[in-house]
Design a protein around this motif. Structure first.
Motif, mmCIF file in Angstrom:
data_model
loop_
_atom_site.group_PDB
_atom_site.id
_atom_site.type_symbol
_atom_site.label_atom_id
_atom_site.label_comp_id
_atom_site.label_asym_id
_atom_site.label_seq_id
_atom_site.Cartn_x
_atom_site.Cartn_y
_atom_site.Cartn_z
ATOM 1 N N ASP A 177 97.642 22.798 59.668
ATOM 2 C CA ASP A 177 97.550 23.857 60.608
ATOM 3 C C ASP A 177 98.008 23.227 61.952
ATOM 4 O OD1 ASP A 177 96.792 26.336 61.871
ATOM 5 O OD2 ASP A 177 94.666 25.952 61.346
ATOM 6 N N ASP B 270 91.477 34.754 73.137
ATOM 7 C CA ASP B 270 91.305 35.481 72.278
ATOM 8 C C ASP B 270 92.699 36.385 71.930
ATOM 9 O OD1 ASP B 270 90.794 37.380 70.041
ATOM 10 O OD2 ASP B 270 88.880 37.732 70.948
ATOM 11 N N THR C 192 93.404 38.801 69.971
ATOM 12 C CA THR C 192 93.207 40.184 69.904
ATOM 13 C C THR C 192 92.829 41.151 71.112
ATOM 14 O OG1 THR C 192 90.729 40.120 69.339
ATOM 15 C CG2 THR C 192 92.337 39.726 67.401
ATOM 16 N N THR D 53 94.906 46.190 66.046
ATOM 17 C CA THR D 53 95.486 44.687 65.965
ATOM 18 C C THR D 53 96.777 44.938 64.918
ATOM 19 O OG1 THR D 53 94.158 44.202 63.911
ATOM 20 C CG2 THR D 53 93.187 43.395 65.982
ATOM 21 N N ILE E 84 98.382 34.638 59.450
ATOM 22 C CA ILE E 84 97.262 33.607 59.932
ATOM 23 C C ILE E 84 96.616 34.051 60.884
ATOM 24 C CG2 ILE E 84 98.504 31.506 59.337
ATOM 25 C CD1 ILE E 84 99.759 31.545 62.017
ATOM 26 N N GLY E 85 96.317 35.484 61.074
ATOM 27 C CA GLY E 85 95.512 35.978 62.047
ATOM 28 C C GLY E 85 95.799 37.226 62.501
ATOM 29 N N GLU E 86 95.311 37.648 63.659
ATOM 30 C CA GLU E 86 95.610 39.130 64.282
ATOM 31 C C GLU E 86 96.000 38.765 65.624
ATOM 32 O OE1 GLU E 86 92.024 40.964 63.368
ATOM 33 O OE2 GLU E 86 92.950 42.360 61.452
#
Ligand code: ADP
Length: 486
Positions: A3, A11, A13, A29, A41-43
């Motif tokens: 990673d 952040d 988002t 998002t 892997i995220g937003e």
């Protein structure tokens, strides 16, 4: 794959508006994808027209507050300080960009270093741009004031977020504008990282606002907002033309840096050992997803086979894999981009493909990998030699003499960068004038070149210049003051 995302110091988002980290007004998002393996892997924040409106309002307020009153020298010191903070975090920024865009780590690192350098350069320039006095009629004193436009909009793509932030937002802030930045939906992490760094360095609130989101939502809301005074756009020709229409509606100046089909011209007297790394790297850097990529290699007939074989040998040695492995070439940004590039490559017959690089065996199946492809044998009018592929592919075209070389070089709708390889001084000078493009490199190729070098296009490659001092003129406007004192 390890990673690469370090613990984020912001952040993703949230939007950054008026110095606050706030959730987008709709609370939406968008997925954050890792192009190296296709995983989510995220937003990231999906900013809306309301967020853009708030950001433009915050920028406007900054102009009449601390930011607008800040003396140029102090602005310069602040930009330089942000640049030093960027330099301290080059490894973190590179890791973030590698994971977000799929760039091999070394290439992502170069972008972070370039961002720091832009801020160093522009920080030093802030108090060195000034107006002039103009001799006029008896009894008059006339001078010019160089002033910021006001609120500048920056709509940027996913391929080089950090470099484009440096050249565009960096220059705009240098001149005292307040910026609203809409990064690409595919890659907004380093834009937010940059905002957090700038905040930490003490940039007054509202001077920089970042609203991630979709092009047709946040992007269109920004380019069409009646409160902006300048638009700087880097991206596709199609969207660039929409942006110019929005700018026309509000009668604001616009800088467009669009696509390219940039040639390198290799003449019979050129030094192949010197040229070879430039010929190939300028095509495959960032997996060819570079506006100023050199995607056409024009070679004098007498040297064509030799240059093709030398390039083919390099191509055969190219290795493609995940960003973390830091190979020659990473994945493309998305499945959609991969499909477009493969569609183009499918237009070449097997006999026209001179060489291909290798996707490493353990490259994750979900990654958007395309093997670099050297094409030799299609004519100068073929779509592969005319259209911007935006992938790791180059087309080689032979020419008989200087006139034909220039005609082929100028024979696309684009004109961004060109490279000329020849030891003949007269030819160097003639071609520098004859080639239609924003930059000409002689016996080198800069893919946009250093931060000091004005950059931009002619034709469908766009208009206006970024980088260097020229950008500072573009991000400011001139006021003439004529005083009659008798
Ligand atoms: P690319 O081909 O590099 O994806 P695009 O031109 O599609 O380039 O996108 C460049 C930037 O323009 C991105 O930030 C994207 O969100 C934005 N964008 C896309 N469509 C629009 C639009 N209709 N209005 C304003 N911005 C847009």
């Amino acid at each position: 794959m390890p990673d690469l995302l370090p613990d984020l110091w912001f952040d993703p988002t949230k939007c950054f508006i008026a110095g606050q980290w706030i959730s987008p007004s709709g609370g939406g998002t968008l997925p954050l994808e890792n192009p190296s393996d296709g995983s989510v892997i995220g937003e990231i924040a999906r900013g809306t027209a309301a967020d853009i409106d708030a950001a433009v309002g915050a920028a406007r307020e900054a102009l009449s507050g601390e930011w607008g009153r800040m003396p140029a020298a102090e602005r310069g010191r602040l930009l330089a300080a942000i640049g030093r903070k960027v330099a301290e975090r080059v490894d973190d920024l590179a890791a973030i960009e590698a994971q977000d865009v799929g760039k091999p780590l070394k290439q992502a690192r170069a972008d972070a270093v370039a961002l720091a350098r832009y801020l160093e350069f522009y920080g030093g320039a802030a108090d060195k741009i000034h107006g002039e006095t103009i001799p006029y009629l008896d009894g008059y004193t006339v001078y010019t004031l160089r002033e910021p436009h006001g609120v500048t909009a920056h709509i940027i793509p996913w391929n080089y977020p950090m470099q484009i932030i440096g050249r565009s937002v960096g220059a705009a802030l240098t001149m005292g504008n307040a910026a609203v930045l809409k990064p690409a939906e595919e890659a907004c992490l380093t834009a937010l990282a940059f905002a957090a760094i700038a905040e930490e360095a003490g940039l007054p609130k509202g001077a920089l606002n970042v609203v991630p989101g979709l092009g047709e939502e946040a992007g269109a809301a920004l380019s069409g907002h009646a409160g902006i005074n300048h638009i700087s756009f880097t991206g596709s020709v199609g969207v660039g033309s929409l942006i110019q229409a929005s700018a026309a509606a509000n009668v604001v100046p616009v800088t467009l840096e669009l696509g390219g089909k940039s040639p390198q011209l290799f003449f019979e007297d050129a030094d192949l050992d010197k040229a070879l790394p430039f010929l190939v790297n300028a095509g495959i850097q960032n997996a060819g997803q570079t506006c100023s990529a050199s995607s056409r290699i024009l070679v004098h007939r007498s040297r064509f086979d030799e240059v093709r074989d030398a390039m083919a040998a390099r191509y055969a040695a190219l290795r493609v894999g995940p960003a973390a492995d830091d190979l020659d070439v990473g994945p493309l940004i998305s499945a959609g981009q991969k499909e477009i590039v493969e569609g183009f490559l499918g237009m070449a017959s097997a006999g026209e493909i001179a060489a291909r690089g290798e996707i490493v065996a353990d490259a994750p199946a979900g990654g958007h990998y395309v093997a670099p492809t050297l094409i030799a044998g299609v004519g100068a009018d073929h779509r592969l030699a005319q259209d911007e592929i935006f992938g790791p592919a180059q087309v080689m075209i032979p020419f008989a003499d200087e006139d034909e070389a220039v005609a082929i070089a100028n024979g696309t709708q684009y004109g961004l960068v060109a490279g000329v390889w020849t030891e003949n001084g007269g030819r160097q000078m003639r071609l520098a004038k004859a080639i239609h493009s924003g930059q000409v490199f002689i016996n080198n190729y800069g893919a946009g070149g250093g931060v000091e070098l004005p950059f931009g296009g002619v034709g469908k490659s766009g208009h206006g210049r970024e980088k260097g001092f020229e950008a500072l003129y573009g991000f400011s406007t001139l006021k003439t003051v004529a005083a009659h004192h008798g």
